[in-house]
Write a protein that holds these residues in place. Sequence first.
Motif, PDB file in Angstrom:
ATOM      1  N   THR A 127      97.971  42.372  48.035  1.00  0.00           N
ATOM      2  CA  THR A 127      97.578  43.780  48.091  1.00  0.00           C
ATOM      3  C   THR A 127      96.979  44.203  46.755  1.00  0.00           C
ATOM      4  O   THR A 127      97.067  43.499  45.744  1.00  0.00           O
ATOM      5  CB  THR A 127      98.798  44.679  48.347  1.00  0.00           C
ATOM      6  OG1 THR A 127      99.682  44.563  47.225  1.00  0.00           O
ATOM      7  CG2 THR A 127      99.529  44.295  49.624  1.00  0.00           C
ATOM      8  N   ALA A 128      96.413  45.409  46.760  1.00  0.00           N
ATOM      9  CA  ALA A 128      95.893  45.976  45.515  1.00  0.00           C
ATOM     10  C   ALA A 128      96.992  46.062  44.460  1.00  0.00           C
ATOM     11  O   ALA A 128      96.760  45.805  43.269  1.00  0.00           O
ATOM     12  CB  ALA A 128      95.296  47.358  45.782  1.00  0.00           C
ATOM     13  N   GLN A 129      98.214  46.405  44.885  1.00  0.00           N
ATOM     14  CA  GLN A 129      99.308  46.489  43.908  1.00  0.00           C
ATOM     15  C   GLN A 129      99.655  45.111  43.352  1.00  0.00           C
ATOM     16  O   GLN A 129      99.890  44.945  42.153  1.00  0.00           O
ATOM     17  CB  GLN A 129     100.553  47.117  44.540  1.00  0.00           C
ATOM     18  CG  GLN A 129     101.635  47.411  43.517  1.00  0.00           C
ATOM     19  CD  GLN A 129     102.973  47.761  44.167  1.00  0.00           C
ATOM     20  OE1 GLN A 129     103.651  46.929  44.754  1.00  0.00           O
ATOM     21  NE2 GLN A 129     103.343  49.022  44.060  1.00  0.00           N
ATOM     22  N   ASN A 130      99.689  44.103  44.224  1.00  0.00           N
ATOM     23  CA  ASN A 130      99.945  42.738  43.750  1.00  0.00           C
ATOM     24  C   ASN A 130      98.910  42.342  42.698  1.00  0.00           C
ATOM     25  O   ASN A 130      99.237  41.804  41.638  1.00  0.00           O
ATOM     26  CB  ASN A 130      99.832  41.733  44.903  1.00  0.00           C
ATOM     27  CG  ASN A 130     100.881  41.875  45.992  1.00  0.00           C
ATOM     28  OD1 ASN A 130     100.585  41.571  47.148  1.00  0.00           O
ATOM     29  ND2 ASN A 130     102.075  42.326  45.670  1.00  0.00           N
ATOM     30  N   ILE A 131      97.639  42.588  43.026  1.00  0.00           N
ATOM     31  CA  ILE A 131      96.560  42.230  42.095  1.00  0.00           C
ATOM     32  C   ILE A 131      96.693  43.040  40.810  1.00  0.00           C
ATOM     33  O   ILE A 131      96.487  42.519  39.709  1.00  0.00           O
ATOM     34  CB  ILE A 131      95.185  42.457  42.746  1.00  0.00           C
ATOM     35  CG1 ILE A 131      94.989  41.500  43.939  1.00  0.00           C
ATOM     36  CG2 ILE A 131      94.049  42.274  41.730  1.00  0.00           C
ATOM     37  CD1 ILE A 131      93.748  41.801  44.790  1.00  0.00           C
ATOM     38  N   ALA A 132      97.061  44.302  40.965  1.00  0.00           N
ATOM     39  CA  ALA A 132      97.174  45.172  39.792  1.00  0.00           C
ATOM     40  C   ALA A 132      98.216  44.624  38.804  1.00  0.00           C
ATOM     41  O   ALA A 132      97.958  44.558  37.595  1.00  0.00           O
ATOM     42  CB  ALA A 132      97.546  46.593  40.226  1.00  0.00           C
ATOM     43  N   ILE A 178     100.601  51.790  37.530  1.00  0.00           N
ATOM     44  CA  ILE A 178     100.909  51.137  38.816  1.00  0.00           C
ATOM     45  C   ILE A 178     102.146  51.777  39.436  1.00  0.00           C
ATOM     46  O   ILE A 178     102.206  51.992  40.648  1.00  0.00           O
ATOM     47  CB  ILE A 178     101.126  49.620  38.633  1.00  0.00           C
ATOM     48  CG1 ILE A 178      99.885  48.943  38.040  1.00  0.00           C
ATOM     49  CG2 ILE A 178     101.486  48.971  39.977  1.00  0.00           C
ATOM     50  CD1 ILE A 178     100.115  47.468  37.669  1.00  0.00           C
ATOM     51  N   LEU A 192      97.337  52.635  46.630  1.00  0.00           N
ATOM     52  CA  LEU A 192      96.450  51.669  45.979  1.00  0.00           C
ATOM     53  C   LEU A 192      95.645  50.896  47.014  1.00  0.00           C
ATOM     54  O   LEU A 192      94.452  50.627  46.816  1.00  0.00           O
ATOM     55  CB  LEU A 192      97.261  50.687  45.114  1.00  0.00           C
ATOM     56  CG  LEU A 192      97.632  51.156  43.710  1.00  0.00           C
ATOM     57  CD1 LEU A 192      98.616  50.183  43.073  1.00  0.00           C
ATOM     58  CD2 LEU A 192      96.382  51.273  42.835  1.00  0.00           C
ATOM     59  N   GLY A 207      92.072  48.607  48.166  1.00  0.00           N
ATOM     60  CA  GLY A 207      92.228  47.393  48.956  1.00  0.00           C
ATOM     61  C   GLY A 207      91.980  46.170  48.101  1.00  0.00           C
ATOM     62  O   GLY A 207      92.438  46.096  46.966  1.00  0.00           O
ATOM     63  N   VAL A 219      90.350  47.481  41.841  1.00  0.00           N
ATOM     64  CA  VAL A 219      91.606  47.989  41.290  1.00  0.00           C
ATOM     65  C   VAL A 219      91.741  47.625  39.809  1.00  0.00           C
ATOM     66  O   VAL A 219      92.350  48.352  39.029  1.00  0.00           O
ATOM     67  CB  VAL A 219      92.818  47.487  42.121  1.00  0.00           C
ATOM     68  CG1 VAL A 219      93.014  45.984  41.973  1.00  0.00           C
ATOM     69  CG2 VAL A 219      94.090  48.236  41.745  1.00  0.00           C
ATOM     70  N   LEU A 248      92.326  50.364  36.744  1.00  0.00           N
ATOM     71  CA  LEU A 248      93.389  50.265  35.746  1.00  0.00           C
ATOM     72  C   LEU A 248      92.812  50.213  34.338  1.00  0.00           C
ATOM     73  O   LEU A 248      93.335  50.828  33.411  1.00  0.00           O
ATOM     74  CB  LEU A 248      94.246  49.020  35.995  1.00  0.00           C
ATOM     75  CG  LEU A 248      95.186  49.091  37.183  1.00  0.00           C
ATOM     76  CD1 LEU A 248      95.875  47.742  37.379  1.00  0.00           C
ATOM     77  CD2 LEU A 248      96.233  50.184  36.981  1.00  0.00           C
TER      78      LEU A 248
END
Lengths: 380, 380
Positions: free
Chosen positions: A189-194, B234, B242, B247, B265, B269
């Motif tokens: 997900t975007a959060q994982n990548i973030a 985050i 997010l 995506g 993303v 950030l």
Amino acid sequence: MSDDDSDGSVGLVETQTARLFSAEKPLALASGATVGPVDVAYETYGTLAPDRSNVIYICHALTGDAHAAGWHEGDRRPGWWDNLIGPGRPLDTDRFFIVSSNILGGCRGTTGPGSTNPATGEAYGMEFPLLDMADFVTVHRALLAHLGIPHLLIALGGSLGGMQVLEWSLTYPHDMSHAVIIAASSRLTAQNIAFSAVARRAITDDPNFAGGRYAAEGTNPDVGLSIARMMAHITYMSEDALTAKFGRNAQIEGADPGFGIDFAVESYLDHQGQVFLERFDALSYLYLSRVMDYFDPFSRPDPLARVVADPVRYLLLSFDTDWRFSTAHTLRILAHVERAGLPVTFRELRSPYGHDSFLLVDPAYHATLRAFVDRAGEVR
Amino acid sequence: MSDDDSDGSVGLVETQTARLFSAEKPLALASGATVGPVDVAYETYGTLAPDRSNVIYICHALTGDAHAAGWHEGDRRPGWWDNLIGPGRPLDTDRFFIVSSNILGGCRGTTGPGSTNPATGEAYGMEFPLLDMADFVTVHRALLAHLGIPHLLIALGGSLGGMQVLEWSLTYPHDMSHAVIIAASSRLTAQNIAFSAVARRAITDDPNFAGGRYAAEGTNPDVGLSIARMMAHITYMSEDALTAKFGRNAQIEGADPGFGIDFAVESYLDHQGQVFLERFDALSYLYLSRVMDYFDPFSRPDPLARVVADPVRYLLLSFDTDWRFSTAHTLRILAHVERAGLPVTFRELRSPYGHDSFLLVDPAYHATLRAFVDRAGEVR
């Protein structure tokens, strides 16, 4: 967590190294680039059956290595999946022959960006080519060929390891009968990548990273790498697990407040960051985490065509408190596999420990694995 | 998010500064240390009623400032809570007189670790004394005395701002009739502390932090401060927000993969980290975040005794997707306040945006605030 209650350790083991590709006959990567030589570090546990039908292949997570079980001389603790692997354990070395290798791009014996580039005589650094999940599989297959193993009873892995198993099962389903994918994802997900992006930035923005030439310059991005690890470690644990383990306990009761290590949880994170420096390389962190970001096998055309033609039996496991790769990630894999009509067992396990649960002893988890592996062993 | 659909902006505003404590008559902190002089930056919106009964005091979050509403000359965007404050808006400046100040220890006009230490003529750096939530309240009260305001209709804040309001209501309940506490906590969890600890480590381990003497040395810990901000950011957004916003979109479609800004993303950030450097100070980040870690008012003996003797009416709000300070944090405050028999309204609002929801326009959120504020205004 206590050790598994079952029998024993595989005892003393040694890591082997095999040169699977040479400078003359290099590894061809999915990108079209080549790397050679490629050395691969691996360990095996148990005995290969005469008909070679009892092989389980272990794929490790982002910061794992080949040393999954048993003890090296001088080890303070056994291999990272020792609770699962050994005589009488769920991956029973009395019955199965288990192969565990360090991943391409890693830093624990297998060729990676910290290895010597034969073209320059120095560490590759950022000259190391970008990798793809498929490249890990290519190297795992080369290791099996080297070992004379034509077929896997089971390919098995957690987190990034599970992602390798998924890739492998989709592209070379004929290689395996069973695939066990634990706490993994088919698409970050975007959060994982973030989170991974910030970890990488901590590394690359560290002045001692030196554009990836830190080995040549005799430095190391210790600050960035430890920050990356501390942050990632928070995401590997559930909030409740952190609360249960540390709560708001002071590190030293009655000490004056300040900006150091006041709370026990700060000491724990600091420790995680420091010990990581002893065993992991900053460039490997970049390369391997980036492979995870880009992995998205179900976005390919007809991604399951090969495995439908040559079915693999899947076991998909997730943990209810895992917020790094929540059950939703596993359900996405399940949806694809089920829609294709493939045999699959899915179970969401209850565990308070978050993503790291896949490394820990949980009775239901180990029982589920044991039952699946036993049945695989019986029908082989 | 669109702007609030209601009427208008407060228009052009200016930040004022008041010297509330001098070097000779310094501010006495909860720790016993003193600081002086102390200047406080503040803004006001609306008109003070002749009987001074229409005052709402705004407390800002970790990285906020006094500029909550309206426009400064040259602003590209209005104050950080402009959607809430203005003629016809939920905090209606046609009816209420609103005071917003920068917090003690901050870096936006109020005295903090970046201010000049009169003893040395240089920036305080780490010589600035450690702060406590009570110290913020002391300074807010001094500002009210300076403005000739004897009583608040409402004290109101989100996140760290809500924590200040809680502290204030427990220690000086006579100061206010109503307290609005949004997306806040009475006690950080181990995970909360862990994220802040890693953010602080990114700052203090940056070589340019220079032991806090970066101002004197003409450097700034840009790397550490931006890493801290990116990581914290985050945690301010929900995973779904997010995903909805970015995506797995590429930053530049078709670009070659690498270790830069490949995904949208990552660009977002990076931008958050960079713009933060223009407006925030690393030492303020340390000092203010540490106050949050230590805040635990209900651990004191009989913490609600004063407010029970002099009741304040509470509004407690949380957002269902806030995982920085989840609804469980607000429920803990609610349990204490309810058990003490105090008048309290609690509502968990549905919002997809996570912790940052308290800064955004959500119809149910704004309607809830408006109703509470209107009723407070009627019974005043």
